[in-house]
Design a protein around this motif. Structure first.
Motif, PDB file in Angstrom:
ATOM      1  N   ASP A 179      27.893  36.418  41.980  1.00 31.38           N
ATOM      2  CA  ASP A 179      29.094  36.700  41.232  1.00 31.38           C
ATOM      3  C   ASP A 179      30.367  35.849  41.898  1.00 31.38           C
ATOM      4  OD1 ASP A 179      28.259  38.373  39.408  1.00 31.38           O
ATOM      5  OD2 ASP A 179      28.052  39.913  40.855  1.00 31.38           O
ATOM      6  N   MET A 180      30.735  35.779  42.887  1.00 30.73           N
ATOM      7  CA  MET A 180      31.347  34.968  43.698  1.00 30.73           C
ATOM      8  C   MET A 180      31.089  33.368  43.078  1.00 30.73           C
ATOM      9  SD  MET A 180      31.795  36.097  47.060  1.00 30.73           S
ATOM     10  CE  MET A 180      33.354  35.206  47.930  1.00 30.73           C
ATOM     11  N   GLU A 181      30.226  32.540  43.003  1.00 30.22           N
ATOM     12  CA  GLU A 181      30.293  31.269  42.780  1.00 30.22           C
ATOM     13  C   GLU A 181      30.477  31.108  40.957  1.00 30.22           C
ATOM     14  OE1 GLU A 181      26.332  27.743  42.244  1.00 30.22           O
ATOM     15  OE2 GLU A 181      25.966  29.603  43.689  1.00 30.22           O
ATOM     16  N   ARG A 182      30.101  31.955  40.745  1.00 31.85           N
ATOM     17  CA  ARG A 182      30.242  31.837  38.333  1.00 31.85           C
ATOM     18  C   ARG A 182      32.032  31.864  38.517  1.00 31.85           C
ATOM     19  NH1 ARG A 182      25.767  35.748  36.256  1.00 31.85           N
ATOM     20  NH2 ARG A 182      23.846  34.947  36.655  1.00 31.85           N
ATOM     21  N   ILE A 183      32.288  32.886  39.143  1.00 38.61           N
ATOM     22  CA  ILE A 183      33.790  32.866  39.058  1.00 38.61           C
ATOM     23  C   ILE A 183      34.943  32.218  39.590  1.00 38.61           C
ATOM     24  CG2 ILE A 183      36.311  34.260  40.152  1.00 38.61           C
ATOM     25  CD1 ILE A 183      34.331  37.303  40.017  1.00 38.61           C
ATOM     26  N   GLU A 184      34.359  31.350  41.019  1.00 42.94           N
ATOM     27  CA  GLU A 184      35.113  29.888  41.748  1.00 42.94           C
ATOM     28  C   GLU A 184      35.170  28.923  40.546  1.00 42.94           C
ATOM     29  OE1 GLU A 184      33.375  29.812  45.352  1.00 42.94           O
ATOM     30  OE2 GLU A 184      34.697  31.191  46.352  1.00 42.94           O
ATOM     31  N   ASP A 185      33.583  29.031  39.675  1.00 39.03           N
ATOM     32  CA  ASP A 185      33.074  27.468  38.938  1.00 39.03           C
ATOM     33  C   ASP A 185      34.111  27.946  37.638  1.00 39.03           C
ATOM     34  OD1 ASP A 185      31.451  26.361  40.573  1.00 39.03           O
ATOM     35  OD2 ASP A 185      30.048  27.025  39.923  1.00 39.03           O
ATOM     36  N   ARG A 186      34.601  28.812  38.018  1.00 39.75           N
ATOM     37  CA  ARG A 186      35.378  29.032  36.358  1.00 39.75           C
ATOM     38  C   ARG A 186      37.193  28.916  36.421  1.00 39.75           C
ATOM     39  NH1 ARG A 186      33.238  33.398  34.485  1.00 39.75           N
ATOM     40  NH2 ARG A 186      34.562  35.034  35.177  1.00 39.75           N
ATOM     41  N   SER A 187      37.453  28.949  38.109  1.00 38.27           N
ATOM     42  CA  SER A 187      38.394  28.899  38.322  1.00 38.27           C
ATOM     43  C   SER A 187      38.965  27.754  38.243  1.00 38.27           C
ATOM     44  CB  SER A 187      38.988  29.783  39.687  1.00 38.27           C
ATOM     45  OG  SER A 187      38.617  30.946  39.261  1.00 38.27           O
ATOM     46  N   LYS A 188      37.738  26.895  38.640  1.00 39.26           N
ATOM     47  CA  LYS A 188      37.946  25.303  38.939  1.00 39.26           C
ATOM     48  C   LYS A 188      38.421  24.639  38.241  1.00 39.26           C
ATOM     49  CE  LYS A 188      34.730  24.233  43.110  1.00 39.26           C
ATOM     50  NZ  LYS A 188      33.547  23.405  43.047  1.00 39.26           N
ATOM     51  N   ALA A 189      38.085  25.607  36.840  1.00 37.58           N
ATOM     52  CA  ALA A 189      38.097  25.087  35.606  1.00 37.58           C
ATOM     53  C   ALA A 189      39.465  25.120  34.930  1.00 37.58           C
ATOM     54  CB  ALA A 189      37.138  25.666  34.171  1.00 37.58           C
ATOM     55  N   LEU A 190      40.460  26.097  35.432  1.00 35.21           N
ATOM     56  CA  LEU A 190      41.270  27.331  35.031  1.00 35.21           C
ATOM     57  C   LEU A 190      42.391  25.858  35.532  1.00 35.21           C
ATOM     58  CD1 LEU A 190      40.974  31.073  35.280  1.00 35.21           C
ATOM     59  CD2 LEU A 190      40.805  29.377  33.413  1.00 35.21           C
ATOM     60  N   SER A 191      42.183  25.925  37.096  1.00 33.30           N
ATOM     61  CA  SER A 191      43.329  25.090  38.066  1.00 33.30           C
ATOM     62  C   SER A 191      43.690  23.819  37.343  1.00 33.30           C
ATOM     63  CB  SER A 191      42.426  25.096  39.200  1.00 33.30           C
ATOM     64  OG  SER A 191      41.371  24.845  39.324  1.00 33.30           O
ATOM     65  N   TYR A 192      42.319  22.978  37.078  1.00 33.23           N
ATOM     66  CA  TYR A 192      42.375  21.597  35.804  1.00 33.23           C
ATOM     67  C   TYR A 192      43.393  21.719  34.346  1.00 33.23           C
ATOM     68  CZ  TYR A 192      40.385  17.504  34.521  1.00 33.23           C
ATOM     69  OH  TYR A 192      39.937  16.333  34.093  1.00 33.23           O
ATOM     70  N   ILE A 193      43.035  22.903  34.231  1.00 35.06           N
ATOM     71  CA  ILE A 193      44.172  22.780  33.329  1.00 35.06           C
ATOM     72  C   ILE A 193      44.785  22.915  33.674  1.00 35.06           C
ATOM     73  CG2 ILE A 193      44.850  24.551  31.217  1.00 35.06           C
ATOM     74  CD1 ILE A 193      41.681  25.189  30.927  1.00 35.06           C
ATOM     75  N   GLY A 194      45.149  23.735  34.822  1.00 34.19           N
ATOM     76  CA  GLY A 194      47.011  23.745  35.089  1.00 34.19           C
ATOM     77  C   GLY A 194      47.892  22.233  35.184  1.00 34.19           C
ATOM     78  N   ILE A 195      46.636  21.347  36.358  1.00 31.09           N
ATOM     79  CA  ILE A 195      46.950  20.757  37.179  1.00 31.09           C
ATOM     80  C   ILE A 195      47.435  19.695  36.240  1.00 31.09           C
ATOM     81  CG2 ILE A 195      46.495  18.750  38.207  1.00 31.09           C
ATOM     82  CD1 ILE A 195      44.711  20.687  39.924  1.00 31.09           C
ATOM     83  N   GLU A 196      46.708  20.288  35.201  1.00 22.94           N
ATOM     84  CA  GLU A 196      47.020  18.478  33.735  1.00 22.94           C
ATOM     85  C   GLU A 196      47.593  18.431  32.993  1.00 22.94           C
ATOM     86  OE1 GLU A 196      45.018  15.187  33.554  1.00 22.94           O
ATOM     87  OE2 GLU A 196      44.386  16.237  36.337  1.00 22.94           O
ATOM     88  N   ILE A 197      47.901  19.744  32.633  1.00 27.24           N
ATOM     89  CA  ILE A 197      48.761  20.058  30.895  1.00 27.24           C
ATOM     90  C   ILE A 197      49.903  20.960  31.188  1.00 27.24           C
ATOM     91  CG2 ILE A 197      48.458  21.623  28.865  1.00 27.24           C
ATOM     92  CD1 ILE A 197      45.359  21.562  28.908  1.00 27.24           C
ATOM     93  N   ALA A 198      49.570  21.657  32.704  1.00 28.97           N
ATOM     94  CA  ALA A 198      50.871  22.328  32.544  1.00 28.97           C
ATOM     95  C   ALA A 198      52.016  21.369  33.349  1.00 28.97           C
ATOM     96  CB  ALA A 198      50.768  23.558  33.422  1.00 28.97           C
ATOM     97  N   ASP A 199      51.695  20.164  33.695  1.00 32.07           N
ATOM     98  CA  ASP A 199      52.549  18.716  34.672  1.00 32.07           C
ATOM     99  C   ASP A 199      53.102  17.937  33.311  1.00 32.07           C
ATOM    100  OD1 ASP A 199      53.988  18.235  36.724  1.00 32.07           O
ATOM    101  OD2 ASP A 199      52.346  16.887  37.020  1.00 32.07           O
ATOM    102  N   ALA A 200      52.211  18.051  31.938  1.00 24.90           N
ATOM    103  CA  ALA A 200      51.989  17.262  31.377  1.00 24.90           C
ATOM    104  C   ALA A 200      53.184  17.950  30.692  1.00 24.90           C
ATOM    105  CB  ALA A 200      51.246  16.946  30.267  1.00 24.90           C
ATOM    106  N   LEU A 201      53.272  19.092  30.389  1.00 26.26           N
ATOM    107  CA  LEU A 201      54.474  19.988  29.853  1.00 26.26           C
ATOM    108  C   LEU A 201      55.942  19.788  29.653  1.00 26.26           C
ATOM    109  CD1 LEU A 201      52.306  23.018  28.211  1.00 26.26           C
ATOM    110  CD2 LEU A 201      54.010  21.062  26.788  1.00 26.26           C
ATOM    111  N   LYS A 202      56.107  19.307  31.265  1.00 29.97           N
ATOM    112  CA  LYS A 202      57.158  19.719  32.210  1.00 29.97           C
ATOM    113  C   LYS A 202      57.822  18.386  31.647  1.00 29.97           C
ATOM    114  CE  LYS A 202      56.135  19.362  36.262  1.00 29.97           C
ATOM    115  NZ  LYS A 202      55.833  19.869  37.655  1.00 29.97           N
ATOM    116  N   SER A 203      57.086  17.485  31.097  1.00 29.39           N
ATOM    117  CA  SER A 203      57.723  16.776  30.396  1.00 29.39           C
ATOM    118  C   SER A 203      58.737  16.782  29.105  1.00 29.39           C
ATOM    119  CB  SER A 203      57.167  15.107  30.600  1.00 29.39           C
ATOM    120  OG  SER A 203      56.738  15.089  29.885  1.00 29.39           O
ATOM    121  N   ILE A 204      58.114  17.764  28.071  1.00 23.28           N
ATOM    122  CA  ILE A 204      58.257  18.010  26.892  1.00 23.28           C
ATOM    123  C   ILE A 204      60.345  18.709  26.884  1.00 23.28           C
ATOM    124  CG2 ILE A 204      57.599  18.357  24.432  1.00 23.28           C
ATOM    125  CD1 ILE A 204      55.462  17.277  25.539  1.00 23.28           C
ATOM    126  N   PRO A 205      60.724  18.445  26.246  1.00 21.26           N
ATOM    127  CA  PRO A 205      61.714  19.717  25.975  1.00 21.26           C
ATOM    128  C   PRO A 205      60.801  20.583  25.284  1.00 21.26           C
ATOM    129  CG  PRO A 205      62.669  17.560  25.537  1.00 21.26           C
ATOM    130  CD  PRO A 205      61.190  16.998  25.267  1.00 21.26           C
TER     131      PRO A 205
END
Length: 278
Positions: A179-205
């Motif tokens: 269960d922990m391995e599955r959750i961690e794999d899913r969380s890696k994908a969630l963190s990938y979204i945060g790192i890639e998309i959230a940072d890009a959104l900061k440059s847009i008014p």
């Protein structure tokens, strides 16, 4: 960036295509969805979708005229991912507590097995007290072993096999580790979204939707002025979505575990999600 899924397309992907990609990503990270990410490292389809969204956000020519629908959808995706991320952190913490509890129960069960095997004077009292922590399927074989006159009887041997198997299960915590391995794999994908998309959104008014008349425009401006005044005169403000994501305990843990090196490479062409249709 992986070359898979990259084709020669125009520098600006249509708004509808990006909205479709955002919807696909949200479905992949939805815990209720049947199709979910198994391992982020092997899921090039997911990475290509996220990359196409990030590139659109970064390379859109006129940030002030950025499509409101795409901004809202991208922001909603990051917010959804962040909330899921925090939920996963709580689940991981709960699983860790459960694992520690199981290990403690395994030690207690070993002591009970020794007590009934060696026919200690108070073994019955020990088994009786153990009813608070163990179910009947454990108490019964303990009683059988304690009352057995011969270690060669079938009942004795069956009871010992069951007890030893339960100790192994409690010590290994196999289901918890899965269960922990599955959750961690899913969380890696969630963190990938945060790192890639959230940072890009900061440059847009933050886009302001068109209003029908001048009165509504003035009302919007008044609200903005009031919000600005509050921000300037308030010492403590609620952290932004990006700050909340960056400060997440699990984000820090994932960085320490995976040691991911993030490299932003602006491509000559925009990637699209491949391999699946809406």
């Amino acid at each position: 960036m992986s070359k898979s899924g990259i084709v020669n397309v125009r520098m600006v992907i249509t708004e509808e295509k990006i909205l479709s990609n955002i919807d696909k990503v949200q479905k992949l990270i939805n815990p209720k969805s049947k199709k979910q990410i198994i391992q982020l490292e092997d899921d090039t389809y997911f990475k290509d979708l996220v990359e196409s969204i990030k590139t659109y956000l970064i390379e859109y020519p006129k940030k002030k005229n950025f499509p409101t629908s795409v901004y809202k959808a991208a922001y909603g995706l990051v917010e959804f991912a962040t909330n899921q991320f925090e939920d996963n952190t709580k689940k991981i913490e709960e699983l860790i507590r459960q694992r520690e509890q199981n290990i403690a129960l395994a030690g207690q069960l070993k002591g009970l097995i020794d007590a009934v095997v060696n026919k200690e004077k108070d073994w019955k009292d020990q088994v009786k007290q153990a009813e608070e922590n163990f179910s009947e399927d454990i108490i019964e074989p303990l009683t059988i072993v304690g009352k057995a006159r011969s270690t060669k009887s079938q009942n004795y041997q069956d009871a010992m096999k069951l007890l030893n198997a339960r100790v192994n299960n409690l010590e290994s915590n196999l289901h918890i580790e899965i269960d922990m391995e599955r959750i961690e794999d899913r969380s890696k994908a969630l963190s990938y979204i945060g790192i890639e998309i959230a940072d890009a959104l900061k440059s847009i008014p933050t886009p302001v939707e068109e209003v029908e008349n001048q009165q509504e425009i003035q009302e919007v401006q008044q609200v903005q002025e009031e919000q600005q005044y509050i921000q300037e005169t308030t010492f403590e403000t609620k952290p932004s979505l990006w700050q909340r994501f960056k400060n997440s305990k699990f984000v820090r843990a994932m960085k320490a575990i995976t040691r991911i090196r993030i490299v932003i490479d602006a491509p000559n062409a925009l990637p699209e999600g491949r391999g699946e249709n809406n």
